[in-house]
Design a protein around this motif. Structure first.
Motif, PDB file in Angstrom:
ATOM      1  N   GLN A   1      51.064  40.293  33.757  1.00 38.66           N
ATOM      2  CA  GLN A   1      50.439  39.468  32.726  1.00 38.66           C
ATOM      3  C   GLN A   1      49.965  38.146  33.342  1.00 38.66           C
ATOM      4  OE1 GLN A   1      49.705  40.598  29.942  1.00 38.66           O
ATOM      5  NE2 GLN A   1      49.356  38.926  28.512  1.00 38.66           N
ATOM      6  N   VAL A   2      48.836  37.685  32.853  1.00 39.98           N
ATOM      7  CA  VAL A   2      48.259  36.439  33.349  1.00 39.98           C
ATOM      8  C   VAL A   2      48.237  35.430  32.203  1.00 39.98           C
ATOM      9  CG1 VAL A   2      46.191  35.350  34.294  1.00 39.98           C
ATOM     10  CG2 VAL A   2      46.834  37.668  35.031  1.00 39.98           C
ATOM     11  N   GLN A   3      48.719  34.229  32.467  1.00 42.86           N
ATOM     12  CA  GLN A   3      48.690  33.155  31.470  1.00 42.86           C
ATOM     13  C   GLN A   3      47.756  32.049  31.935  1.00 42.86           C
ATOM     14  OE1 GLN A   3      52.091  33.921  32.791  1.00 42.86           O
ATOM     15  NE2 GLN A   3      51.991  35.652  31.393  1.00 42.86           N
ATOM     16  N   LEU A   4      47.023  31.501  30.972  1.00 37.42           N
ATOM     17  CA  LEU A   4      46.114  30.382  31.240  1.00 37.42           C
ATOM     18  C   LEU A   4      46.544  29.190  30.388  1.00 37.42           C
ATOM     19  CD1 LEU A   4      42.664  32.233  31.111  1.00 37.42           C
ATOM     20  CD2 LEU A   4      44.065  31.753  33.116  1.00 37.42           C
ATOM     21  N   VAL A   5      46.678  28.047  31.022  1.00 39.50           N
ATOM     22  CA  VAL A   5      47.085  26.845  30.305  1.00 39.50           C
ATOM     23  C   VAL A   5      46.072  25.739  30.573  1.00 39.50           C
ATOM     24  CG1 VAL A   5      48.863  25.088  30.003  1.00 39.50           C
ATOM     25  CG2 VAL A   5      49.512  27.473  30.449  1.00 39.50           C
ATOM     26  N   GLU A   6      45.434  25.271  29.490  1.00 38.44           N
ATOM     27  CA  GLU A   6      44.444  24.201  29.610  1.00 38.44           C
ATOM     28  C   GLU A   6      45.091  22.842  29.405  1.00 38.44           C
ATOM     29  OE1 GLU A   6      42.059  27.403  27.099  1.00 38.44           O
ATOM     30  OE2 GLU A   6      44.044  26.480  26.999  1.00 38.44           O
ATOM     31  N   SER A   7      44.462  21.820  29.935  1.00 37.93           N
ATOM     32  CA  SER A   7      44.883  20.445  29.721  1.00 37.93           C
ATOM     33  C   SER A   7      43.680  19.538  29.910  1.00 37.93           C
ATOM     34  CB  SER A   7      46.002  20.045  30.686  1.00 37.93           C
ATOM     35  OG  SER A   7      45.574  20.154  32.028  1.00 37.93           O
ATOM     36  N   GLY A  26      51.389  33.677  36.572  1.00 39.56           N
ATOM     37  CA  GLY A  26      51.875  35.019  36.270  1.00 39.56           C
ATOM     38  C   GLY A  26      51.649  35.946  37.442  1.00 39.56           C
ATOM     39  N   SER A  27      51.630  37.227  37.151  1.00 38.08           N
ATOM     40  CA  SER A  27      51.439  38.230  38.200  1.00 38.08           C
ATOM     41  C   SER A  27      49.946  38.418  38.442  1.00 38.08           C
ATOM     42  CB  SER A  27      52.090  39.549  37.785  1.00 38.08           C
ATOM     43  OG  SER A  27      53.466  39.389  37.563  1.00 38.08           O
ATOM     44  N   ILE A  28      49.404  37.593  39.319  1.00 38.90           N
ATOM     45  CA  ILE A  28      47.964  37.590  39.579  1.00 38.90           C
ATOM     46  C   ILE A  28      47.697  38.172  40.958  1.00 38.90           C
ATOM     47  CG2 ILE A  28      45.893  36.176  39.806  1.00 38.90           C
ATOM     48  CD1 ILE A  28      47.350  34.055  38.106  1.00 38.90           C
ATOM     49  N   PHE A  29      46.868  39.208  40.987  1.00 41.33           N
ATOM     50  CA  PHE A  29      46.450  39.752  42.269  1.00 41.33           C
ATOM     51  C   PHE A  29      45.134  39.148  42.715  1.00 41.33           C
ATOM     52  CE2 PHE A  29      49.614  42.844  43.332  1.00 41.33           C
ATOM     53  CZ  PHE A  29      50.208  43.159  42.119  1.00 41.33           C
ATOM     54  N   SER A  30      44.234  38.951  41.770  1.00 40.43           N
ATOM     55  CA  SER A  30      42.970  38.313  42.096  1.00 40.43           C
ATOM     56  C   SER A  30      42.283  37.868  40.816  1.00 40.43           C
ATOM     57  CB  SER A  30      42.060  39.257  42.888  1.00 40.43           C
ATOM     58  OG  SER A  30      41.704  40.373  42.113  1.00 40.43           O
ATOM     59  N   ILE A  31      41.471  36.837  40.957  1.00 35.41           N
ATOM     60  CA  ILE A  31      40.674  36.335  39.839  1.00 35.41           C
ATOM     61  C   ILE A  31      39.218  36.373  40.241  1.00 35.41           C
ATOM     62  CG2 ILE A  31      40.217  34.420  38.295  1.00 35.41           C
ATOM     63  CD1 ILE A  31      43.052  33.457  38.729  1.00 35.41           C
ATOM     64  N   ALA A  97      39.443  33.870  32.036  1.00 33.03           N
ATOM     65  CA  ALA A  97      39.473  34.397  33.401  1.00 33.03           C
ATOM     66  C   ALA A  97      39.372  35.910  33.382  1.00 33.03           C
ATOM     67  CB  ALA A  97      40.754  33.971  34.102  1.00 33.03           C
ATOM     68  N   TYR A  98      38.619  36.427  34.312  1.00 35.18           N
ATOM     69  CA  TYR A  98      38.519  37.882  34.519  1.00 35.18           C
ATOM     70  C   TYR A  98      39.360  38.158  35.751  1.00 35.18           C
ATOM     71  CZ  TYR A  98      36.369  42.521  34.855  1.00 35.18           C
ATOM     72  OH  TYR A  98      36.149  43.867  34.881  1.00 35.18           O
ATOM     73  N   ARG A 100      42.806  40.331  37.800  1.00 38.54           N
ATOM     74  CA  ARG A 100      43.573  41.565  38.000  1.00 38.54           C
ATOM     75  C   ARG A 100      45.038  41.177  38.091  1.00 38.54           C
ATOM     76  NH1 ARG A 100      44.526  45.185  42.633  1.00 38.54           N
ATOM     77  NH2 ARG A 100      43.516  43.638  43.980  1.00 38.54           N
ATOM     78  N   GLY A 101      45.795  41.679  37.151  1.00 34.89           N
ATOM     79  CA  GLY A 101      47.221  41.374  37.116  1.00 34.89           C
ATOM     80  C   GLY A 101      48.062  42.551  37.551  1.00 34.89           C
ATOM     81  N   ARG A 102      49.254  42.592  37.013  1.00 30.28           N
ATOM     82  CA  ARG A 102      50.224  43.605  37.419  1.00 30.28           C
ATOM     83  C   ARG A 102      49.740  45.024  37.149  1.00 30.28           C
ATOM     84  NH1 ARG A 102      55.778  42.606  34.687  1.00 30.28           N
ATOM     85  NH2 ARG A 102      55.493  40.654  35.811  1.00 30.28           N
ATOM     86  N   SER A 103      48.920  45.182  36.117  1.00 30.02           N
ATOM     87  CA  SER A 103      48.436  46.517  35.761  1.00 30.02           C
ATOM     88  C   SER A 103      47.554  47.114  36.846  1.00 30.02           C
ATOM     89  CB  SER A 103      47.659  46.466  34.450  1.00 30.02           C
ATOM     90  OG  SER A 103      46.439  45.743  34.632  1.00 30.02           O
ATOM     91  N   GLY A 104      46.980  46.236  37.659  1.00 30.79           N
ATOM     92  CA  GLY A 104      46.067  46.699  38.695  1.00 30.79           C
ATOM     93  C   GLY A 104      44.618  46.751  38.246  1.00 30.79           C
ATOM     94  N   TYR A 105      44.407  46.509  36.945  1.00 32.05           N
ATOM     95  CA  TYR A 105      43.058  46.556  36.405  1.00 32.05           C
ATOM     96  C   TYR A 105      42.601  45.150  36.026  1.00 32.05           C
ATOM     97  CZ  TYR A 105      44.046  51.529  35.964  1.00 32.05           C
ATOM     98  OH  TYR A 105      44.371  52.829  36.226  1.00 32.05           O
ATOM     99  N   TYR A 106      41.311  44.930  36.111  1.00 26.34           N
ATOM    100  CA  TYR A 106      40.759  43.651  35.686  1.00 26.34           C
ATOM    101  C   TYR A 106      40.695  43.603  34.167  1.00 26.34           C
ATOM    102  CZ  TYR A 106      39.377  41.882  40.257  1.00 26.34           C
ATOM    103  OH  TYR A 106      39.376  41.383  41.531  1.00 26.34           O
ATOM    104  N   SER A 107      41.071  42.457  33.612  1.00 29.46           N
ATOM    105  CA  SER A 107      41.006  42.210  32.174  1.00 29.46           C
ATOM    106  C   SER A 107      40.594  40.763  31.952  1.00 29.46           C
ATOM    107  CB  SER A 107      42.371  42.446  31.518  1.00 29.46           C
ATOM    108  OG  SER A 107      42.776  43.777  31.646  1.00 29.46           O
TER     109      SER A 107
END
Length: 120
Positions: A1-7, A26-31, A97-98, A100-107
């Motif tokens: 899972q990928v989390q985004l936090v703005e400020s 989070g578990s980020i493989f690539s953005i 953000a587009y 790729r997290g733990r699932s291995g797929y881009y979301s």
């Protein structure tokens, strides 16, 4: 899972500046693409700016020459420098953000939003 936090949102006078930040964690493989959207009351969410992994950028016509998007790939962070702000820039700004997290797929992932109000 990928989390985004703005400020960085807040209240600013017309012609003022603000800098928004959005950190991905989070578990980020690539953005791939990171972007900023905004939604004003009663209006649809619209793309403000986006930046690809290689650094290419796109901007909405309404912010060209005033806003600058940048990213720090080492920190998985995207920034939006907003200058010469106008009352019509008032909106909730969302990070996207587009990735790729733990699932291995881009979301597509979204932050919770940060309010920007331009008013005297």
């Amino acid at each position: 899972q990928v989390q985004l936090v703005e400020s960085g949102g807040g209240l600013v006078q017309p012609e003022g500046s603000l800098r928004l930040s959005c950190a991905a964690s989070g578990s980020i493989f690539s953005i791939n693409v990171m972007a900023w959207y905004r939604q004003a009351p009663g209006k649809e969410r619209e793309l403000v700016a986006r930046i690809l992994g290689g650094g290419s950028t796109d901007y909405a016509d309404s912010v060209k020459g005033r806003f600058t998007i940048s990213r720090d790939n080492g920190k998985n962070t995207v920034y939006l420098q907003m200058n010469s702000l106008k009352p019509e820039d008032t909106a909730v700004y969302y990070c996207n953000a587009y990735a790729r997290g733990r699932s291995g797929y881009y979301s597509y992932y979204w932050g919770q939003g940060t309010q920007v109000t331009v008013s005297s």
